[in-house]
Write a protein that holds these residues in place. Structure first.
Motif, mmCIF file in Angstrom:
data_model
loop_
_atom_site.group_PDB
_atom_site.id
_atom_site.type_symbol
_atom_site.label_atom_id
_atom_site.label_comp_id
_atom_site.label_asym_id
_atom_site.label_seq_id
_atom_site.Cartn_x
_atom_site.Cartn_y
_atom_site.Cartn_z
ATOM 1 N N SER A 100 40.843 9.568 0.068
ATOM 2 C CA SER A 100 39.556 10.807 0.452
ATOM 3 C C SER A 100 38.380 9.634 1.035
ATOM 4 C CB SER A 100 39.134 11.047 -1.019
ATOM 5 O OG SER A 100 40.048 11.960 -1.530
ATOM 6 N N PHE A 101 37.540 10.371 1.688
ATOM 7 C CA PHE A 101 36.578 10.038 2.630
ATOM 8 C C PHE A 101 35.261 10.610 2.148
ATOM 9 C CE2 PHE A 101 33.928 8.027 6.044
ATOM 10 C CZ PHE A 101 34.463 6.763 5.860
ATOM 11 N N SER A 102 34.334 10.088 1.683
ATOM 12 C CA SER A 102 33.025 11.016 1.478
ATOM 13 C C SER A 102 32.156 10.827 2.218
ATOM 14 C CB SER A 102 32.520 10.509 0.134
ATOM 15 O OG SER A 102 31.951 9.390 0.264
ATOM 16 N N ARG B 273 30.079 7.707 2.083
ATOM 17 C CA ARG B 273 30.756 6.544 2.663
ATOM 18 C C ARG B 273 30.517 6.765 4.062
ATOM 19 N NH1 ARG B 273 37.226 5.146 2.261
ATOM 20 N NH2 ARG B 273 37.173 3.514 3.241
ATOM 21 N N HIS C 108 32.430 9.510 -2.883
ATOM 22 C CA HIS C 108 33.992 9.106 -3.207
ATOM 23 C C HIS C 108 34.159 8.693 -4.738
ATOM 24 C CE1 HIS C 108 37.383 6.545 -2.804
ATOM 25 N NE2 HIS C 108 37.683 7.147 -1.722
#
Length: 316
Positions: free
Chosen positions: A72-74, A77, A157
């Protein structure tokens, strides 16, 4: 002290961002920072229309291939990593040109999320920090935030436990989700001079459909099949993106090519429309018809001198 200025070129998919950005970067000694929520993923090249090395023409590109497709990539981030890239580019004496169509990334850079005005509560924080240290504790905290404030959870994240804990702390103290707290915006580190490309909608849709035909010819189905065969789950964040989620049933033999082609083109047209709608909500944006003969000069004057009238884009 005045802030350093970043140039931003955004717009819907297939609107011509890549070619114009390379021309600008070559003329004005820019390095490009990708602002695309899918081009961050490695091994996802065709479906994301990721610029290939020959298209980059030697221009350094950042924030491409920085994550694996099964992670996952917020938004938080992205903001943190992109700002590090921007600071490094400025330190090298280069101009920064952000390029991409992910409006949420631009919003995060222009309007960073503060950590709330509520005072800290050491007891609540200690309780939450203890949970973070337990097996699967970070995931449990993120699940708690998802239940209380899905908007903030989507931005953070699962491993960003500091911000997750603070968001939960604010919610516990005030009873108001962090995303609904007043005055949560903080000042951005940089100034952003934003231009959005647009064009007649019928022409844009033709370009989208042509691009998808090219993607299939380049091996989009094989790319998706390879990702699945390598162990990337079909329900991974990256695989839910347009260009991938439509292909999963096809490569599994559960849908015909005609059904897949139709659905992918339909969803991409709808996505382009949403991209334009999002950008109309942004302030101080110059709208440029990318097919006009003076599109490049208009962009150049805007970035260098602020010459041009920012405002809402025409319906595309």
């Amino acid at each position: 002290m005045s802030k350093q200025t970043c140039w931003v070129l955004t717009g819907p998919t297939a609107s011509g961002k890549t070619s114009l950005s390379i021309r600008l970067a070559k003329a004005h000694d820019c390095e490009i920072v990708c602002m695309d929520s899918m081009q961050i993923y490695r091994r996802m090249d065709i479906g994301t229309a990721k610029p290939m090395p020959e298209e980059m023409e030697g221009i350094p590109h950042h924030m491409i291939d920085v994550a694996d497709p099964d992670e996952s990539f917020s938004v938080a981030r992205y903001q943190e990593m992109a700002e590090e890239c921007i600071a490094g580019i400025h330190a090298r004496g280069k101009r920064v040109l952000l390029v991409g169509g992910t409006g949420l990334y631009l919003r995060a850079l222009r309007q960073p999320m503060a950590m709330g005005d509520a005072a800290a509560d050491e007891a609540i924080r200690a309780e939450l920090e203890a949970i973070a240290l337990e097996p699967e504790g970070k995931q449990r905290l993120h699940d708690m935030l998802e239940a209380a404030d899905p908007v903030t959870a989507a931005r953070l994240h699962v491993n960003d436990s500091r911000r997750v804990i603070r968001a939960l702390e604010v919610y516990r103290l005030t009873g108001v989700p962090f995303s609904q707290q007043p005055q949560i915006q903080t000042d951005s580190r940089f100034d952003y001079r934003v231009a959005t490309l647009t064009m007649d909608r019928s022409i844009l849709y033709q370009r989208i459909e042509k691009r998808i035909d090219i993607m299939f010819g380049q091996g989009l189905a094989d790319e998706v099949r390879g990702l699945l065969d390598s162990g990337v789950p079909a329900d991974a964040q990256a695989m839910k993106a347009i260009g991938y989620k439509e292909l999963v049933p096809y490569v599994r033999g559960e849908a015909s090519f005609e059904e897949t082609d139709y659905l992918l083109k339909l969803n991409t047209r709808h996505y382009a429309k949403r991209q334009l709608t999002w950008m109309r909500r942004e302030e101080d944006v110059l709208w440029v018809d990318s097919l006009s003969p003076d599109a490049y000069e208009t962009l150049e004057n805007w970035y260098l001198y602020g010459a041009g009238k920012a405002g809402e884009g025409a319906e595309a």
